[in-house]
Design a protein around this motif. Structure first.
Motif, PDB file in Angstrom:
ATOM      1  N   PRO A  64       1.163  -1.468  -0.246  1.00 27.96           N
ATOM      2  CA  PRO A  64       0.250   0.049   0.296  1.00 27.96           C
ATOM      3  C   PRO A  64       0.889   0.849  -0.376  1.00 27.96           C
ATOM      4  CG  PRO A  64      -0.030  -1.312   2.575  1.00 27.96           C
ATOM      5  CD  PRO A  64       0.795  -1.756   1.170  1.00 27.96           C
ATOM      6  N   ALA A  65       0.408   2.272  -0.665  1.00 27.61           N
ATOM      7  CA  ALA A  65       0.741   3.889  -0.632  1.00 27.61           C
ATOM      8  C   ALA A  65       1.022   4.230   0.807  1.00 27.61           C
ATOM      9  CB  ALA A  65       0.297   4.707  -1.708  1.00 27.61           C
ATOM     10  N   GLY A  66       2.526   5.062   0.900  1.00 30.13           N
ATOM     11  CA  GLY A  66       2.604   5.901   2.011  1.00 30.13           C
ATOM     12  C   GLY A  66       4.024   4.973   2.433  1.00 30.13           C
ATOM     13  N   ARG A  67       4.519   5.769   3.875  1.00 30.49           N
ATOM     14  CA  ARG A  67       6.360   4.948   4.168  1.00 30.49           C
ATOM     15  C   ARG A  67       5.873   3.217   4.682  1.00 30.49           C
ATOM     16  NH1 ARG A  67      10.352   7.165   5.266  1.00 30.49           N
ATOM     17  NH2 ARG A  67       9.755   8.905   5.010  1.00 30.49           N
ATOM     18  N   LEU A 105      15.643   0.239   4.592  1.00 26.45           N
ATOM     19  CA  LEU A 105      15.393   0.987   4.268  1.00 26.45           C
ATOM     20  C   LEU A 105      13.961   1.421   3.969  1.00 26.45           C
ATOM     21  CD1 LEU A 105      16.151   2.205   0.054  1.00 26.45           C
ATOM     22  CD2 LEU A 105      14.345   2.168   0.768  1.00 26.45           C
ATOM     23  N   SER A 106      13.974   3.204   4.062  1.00 22.24           N
ATOM     24  CA  SER A 106      12.526   3.375   5.350  1.00 22.24           C
ATOM     25  C   SER A 106      11.728   4.941   3.991  1.00 22.24           C
ATOM     26  CB  SER A 106      11.982   3.877   6.556  1.00 22.24           C
ATOM     27  OG  SER A 106      12.209   2.843   7.174  1.00 22.24           O
ATOM     28  N   GLN A 107      10.731   4.776   3.153  1.00 22.64           N
ATOM     29  CA  GLN A 107      10.633   5.228   2.107  1.00 22.64           C
ATOM     30  C   GLN A 107       8.620   5.991   1.863  1.00 22.64           C
ATOM     31  OE1 GLN A 107      12.657   7.584   0.341  1.00 22.64           O
ATOM     32  NE2 GLN A 107      10.938   7.933  -1.104  1.00 22.64           N
ATOM     33  N   ARG A 108       8.736   7.184   1.459  1.00 16.64           N
ATOM     34  CA  ARG A 108       7.212   7.328   1.478  1.00 16.64           C
ATOM     35  C   ARG A 108       7.204   6.811  -0.199  1.00 16.64           C
ATOM     36  NH1 ARG A 108       3.055   8.972   3.404  1.00 16.64           N
ATOM     37  NH2 ARG A 108       3.837   9.323   5.764  1.00 16.64           N
ATOM     38  N   LEU A 109       6.275   6.121  -0.118  1.00 17.86           N
ATOM     39  CA  LEU A 109       5.912   5.507  -1.539  1.00 17.86           C
ATOM     40  C   LEU A 109       4.598   6.196  -1.868  1.00 17.86           C
ATOM     41  CD1 LEU A 109       7.422   1.765  -1.646  1.00 17.86           C
ATOM     42  CD2 LEU A 109       8.623   4.079  -2.895  1.00 17.86           C
ATOM     43  N   ALA A 110       4.343   6.820  -3.409  1.00 18.92           N
ATOM     44  CA  ALA A 110       3.294   7.198  -4.035  1.00 18.92           C
ATOM     45  C   ALA A 110       2.803   6.151  -5.172  1.00 18.92           C
ATOM     46  CB  ALA A 110       4.036   8.016  -5.301  1.00 18.92           C
ATOM     47  N   PRO A 111       0.919   5.599  -5.302  1.00 17.03           N
ATOM     48  CA  PRO A 111       0.665   4.898  -5.971  1.00 17.03           C
ATOM     49  C   PRO A 111       1.046   4.845  -7.369  1.00 17.03           C
ATOM     50  CG  PRO A 111      -0.706   6.165  -4.809  1.00 17.03           C
ATOM     51  CD  PRO A 111       0.351   7.182  -4.741  1.00 17.03           C
ATOM     52  N   VAL A 130       2.334  -0.479  -6.129  1.00 18.49           N
ATOM     53  CA  VAL A 130       2.402   0.748  -4.665  1.00 18.49           C
ATOM     54  C   VAL A 130       1.179   0.654  -4.996  1.00 18.49           C
ATOM     55  CG1 VAL A 130       2.335   2.553  -3.541  1.00 18.49           C
ATOM     56  CG2 VAL A 130       4.590   1.728  -4.836  1.00 18.49           C
ATOM     57  N   VAL A 131       0.093   0.447  -4.222  1.00 15.84           N
ATOM     58  CA  VAL A 131      -1.241   0.357  -4.052  1.00 15.84           C
ATOM     59  C   VAL A 131      -1.858   1.690  -3.322  1.00 15.84           C
ATOM     60  CG1 VAL A 131      -3.381  -0.453  -3.682  1.00 15.84           C
ATOM     61  CG2 VAL A 131      -1.398  -1.843  -4.998  1.00 15.84           C
TER      62      VAL A 131
END
Length: 390
Positions: A64-67, A105-111, A130-131
């Motif tokens: 899912p999208a987000g961090r 590795l932590s990253q905020r991911l966009a859809p 990334v949903v």
């Protein structure tokens, strides 16, 4: 004839030294095995990816999208980097992951749909989907503020000037190589590396240019003999390790063409407000990963490059510092403190005003540099949240 006391003493000394060497090797081996066996188990929300010699396991991911936090396990026998790619753009990465060890590795991911690298540059890439979520949809609708127009404009000017310096220096490098001037080529190579590293918070996000201009031999199947070994480090290898300009002209010409492409791309780059601190934080973590290894393994000029890295990181992040300082003084203070500490750590290695060769810096010294840049990464990483960009 009986052995003389002097010979006996010499033999004993050699045996003692040999025994000590064996103990050191055993100790290193024990430490490595312990590191493999005692690594903390992944947290419940961590996504585990194992990279072996040929692929990632799993090679297809959906999150899912987000961090999101990924734990990358290196199951190959070589150091590796792991990247999330959006086309040619690097969204997030960890470098210099040692064999048998893990990196998070932590990253905020966009859809969207992304690629992931899986070991050597020649290996097939995996897929990360990334949903969208309700939160990510709301974030996309958030308007940008006019307060970022000035900082973004200033940074574009900075990138334009530095990329022009890269182009000028690589042109001089090509000329010196054509003339067979080893020392002149070394000077031009060094001159090109400073602005190249200063703009790396942005340029390092283009995977195609980075893989063409700055690939490390360790990430290529045939190392220095690999056809993909080109750019700065191919030239560095020829000038410092082989002591010649012979055979370097094709690499120099390609590097010059890539430098021109870099300048064009930077001129057309559409920067977002979150990129200023976000790219700085990501690159600071990249430098932290690199510091314990060898970024320029033939010239050993890492300390000069780390200094340029720090300048570039500070330039990018501090453009939004007035906004951060007004919203969260403690967040601003933390980055200033981390930047000052990193500068102090680097300057502490100078000898009579000059940077010593990096192969003279011991493990403890390298780890100190890595920790200083990791602290910068953490502090810069808090900037976007402080001003509502995350």
């Amino acid at each position: 004839m009986p052995e003389t006391p002097r010979k006996s003493a010499g033999t004993a000394t050699r045996l003692m030294l040999a025994g000590a060497a064996v103990l050191v090797l055993l100790g290193i081996g024990a430490f490595w095995l312990a590191a493999r066996r005692t690594a903390a188990p992944p947290a419940a929300d961590e996504i585990v990816v194992t990279v072996n010699d040929a692929t990632c396991e799993p090679a297809t991911l959906e999150v899912p999208a987000g961090r999101r936090t990924f734990r990358i396990h290196n199951a190959s026998d070589r150091p590796l980097e792991w990247e999330i790619l959006d086309g040619v753009m690097v969204v997030a990465e960890r470098e210099n992951i040692a064999p048998g060890l893990n990196a998070t590795l932590s990253q905020r991911l966009a859809p969207g749909t992304y690629e992931i690298t899986c070991g050597l540059l020649s290996n097939p890439r995996g897929t990360l989907t990334v949903v969208a979520t309700a939160e990510s949809e709301a974030r996309q609708a958030a308007p940008e503020t006019r307060e970022f127009i000035g900082p973004l404009s200033e940074y574009r000017v900075y990138l334009g000037r530095r990329s022009g310096q890269v182009l000028t220096a690589t042109a001089a490098l090509s000329e010196r190589i054509a003339a067979g001037d080893v020392e002149g080529a070394k000077a031009a190579w060094t001159a090109a590396r400073v602005p190249w590293r200063e703009i790396a918070p942005v340029s390092a996000r283009w995977s195609d240019l980075t893989n063409g201009m700055d690939p490390q031999a360790d990430y290529l199947a045939k190392r220095e003999e690999d056809p993909g070994f080109t750019g700065f480090h191919r030239i560095e290898y020829g000038l410092w390790s082989q002591g010649t300009t012979e055979g370097l002209q094709p690499a120099a010409d390609k590097l010059l063409a890539d430098a021109a492409t870099l300048k064009e791309r930077l001129g057309a780059l559409d920067l977002a407000p979150a990129d200023l601190a976000g790219n700085a934080a990501a690159f600071a973590q990249r430098v932290a990963d690199q510091a314990t290894g060898s970024q320029t393994p033939y010239s050993h000029t890492e300390l000069a490059e780390f200094s340029a890295d720090l300048d570039g990181i500070a330039k990018s992040a501090l453009l939004v510092d007035p906004l951060v300082a007004a919203a969260s003084p403690a967040t601003s203070e933390a980055l200033h403190k981390a930047l000052g500490n990193a500068r102090s750590v680097l300057d502490g290695f100078m000898v009579e005003g000059a940077w010593p060769s990096y192969d003279t810096i011991d493990t403890a010294g390298r780890e100190k540099i890595a920790q200083a840049f990791a602290a910068v990464a953490g502090a810069a990483g808090a900037y976007n949240a402080a001003i509502g960009l995350e």
